[in-house]
Write an enzyme that holds these catalytic residues in place. Structure first.
Site, short mmCIF file in Angstrom:
data_model
loop_
_atom_site.label_atom_id
_atom_site.label_comp_id
_atom_site.label_asym_id
_atom_site.label_seq_id
_atom_site.Cartn_x
_atom_site.Cartn_y
_atom_site.Cartn_z
N TYR A 1 0.83 -1.21 0.00
CA TYR A 1 0.00 0.00 0.00
C TYR A 1 0.87 1.26 0.00
O TYR A 1 0.63 2.17 -0.81
CB TYR A 1 -0.97 0.01 1.19
CG TYR A 1 -1.90 1.20 1.18
CD1 TYR A 1 -3.01 1.23 0.34
CD2 TYR A 1 -1.65 2.31 1.98
CE1 TYR A 1 -3.86 2.33 0.30
CE2 TYR A 1 -2.49 3.41 1.95
CZ TYR A 1 -3.60 3.42 1.12
OH TYR A 1 -4.43 4.52 1.08
N GLU B 1 1.29 6.50 -6.93
CA GLU B 1 0.15 7.27 -7.42
C GLU B 1 0.38 8.77 -7.25
O GLU B 1 0.24 9.55 -8.21
CB GLU B 1 -1.13 6.86 -6.66
CG GLU B 1 -1.64 5.48 -6.97
CD GLU B 1 -2.86 5.12 -6.12
OE1 GLU B 1 -3.67 6.02 -5.85
OE2 GLU B 1 -3.00 3.95 -5.72
#
Length: 229
Positions: free
Chosen positions: A146, A153
């Protein structure tokens, strides 16, 4: 009722394994291209299967809304929304960022996460249970993946900002640019993609820790339950 339950399990089994194979294809293409041609070619190799596999996740919002799964929309919607935004609103829309090294870390983080997640749910729907090792992977690999995924991102959105700003600057001379509209126009509506992107980046600040805490809570509940069983 039993027929509906069987139909539900059949549908979710097919859905999970179909998307699993999509992400497996993404990972294979990403790793092989990274090894043979370098990170600059990774996006070109994975573009179509990445778009298909990630867009298929929209169905998960529908699954939650109609009660096919118990996942809360408040957790599903922002995660799927942010990934779709990066997939279509950044990578597809601004080819200038497609050769960046962060594409490789993004794609590999996403694909490993999803291969584990979809195989877990695929096995669970098919057999009624999942082996303990797969459950552990499902609720533990996010601890590393994550942060690498979310960092990639945010990094790619940041890298795209100068190219998005070029479109923003065009509004001074034209009525519209890529994803940008200025008034007056026939719709009586204005939208600036540059400022919208800055807003998306701002949402990552509270959103990322919230999602990480949510997943930590999920992990604690799932692993505690498996120990009791």
């Amino acid at each position: 009722m039993a027929f509906f339950s069987l139909l539900r399990r059949l549908y979710l089994t097919i859905y999970n394994w179909a998307v699993f194979f999509g992400w497996a294809q993404v990972l294979y293409f990403a790793v092989s291209t990274l090894k043979e041609s370098g990170h600059q070619q990774v996006y070109r190799a994975v573009e179509r299967p990445l778009q298909l596999a990630q867009t298929a996740a929209v169905l998960e919002i529908f699954h939650g809304l109609v009660g096919l799964v118990r996942s809360p929309i408040t957790a599903t919607l922002p995660q799927i929304g942010s990934r779709l935004y990066v997939t279509w609103g950044i990578l597809w829309s601004f080819p200038e960022v497609q050769t960046h090294v962060l594409v490789s870390s993004l794609v590999i983080s996403w694909s490993i996460t999803e291969i584990i997640r979809y195989s877990f749910f695929g096995v669970k729907e098919m057999l009624g249970f999942a082996p303990s090792w797969l459950l552990w992977l499902r609720y533990s690999t996010f601890l590393l993946l994550y942060p690498t995924g979310i960092s990639s991102e945010v990094g790619l959105i940041y890298v795209a900002l100068p190219y998005i700003k070029v479109e923003h600057n065009l509004l001074a001379y034209e009525e519209s640019a890529k994803y940008c509209f200025r008034m007056p126009n026939k719709w009586n509506f204005s939208f600036d993609y540059f400022y919208a992107t800055l807003l998306v980046l701002a949402f990552y600040v509270p959103g990322s820790p919230y999602m990480y805490q949510y997943m930590l809570g999920q992990r604690k509940r799932a692993l505690s339950k498996s120990k009791r069983e």
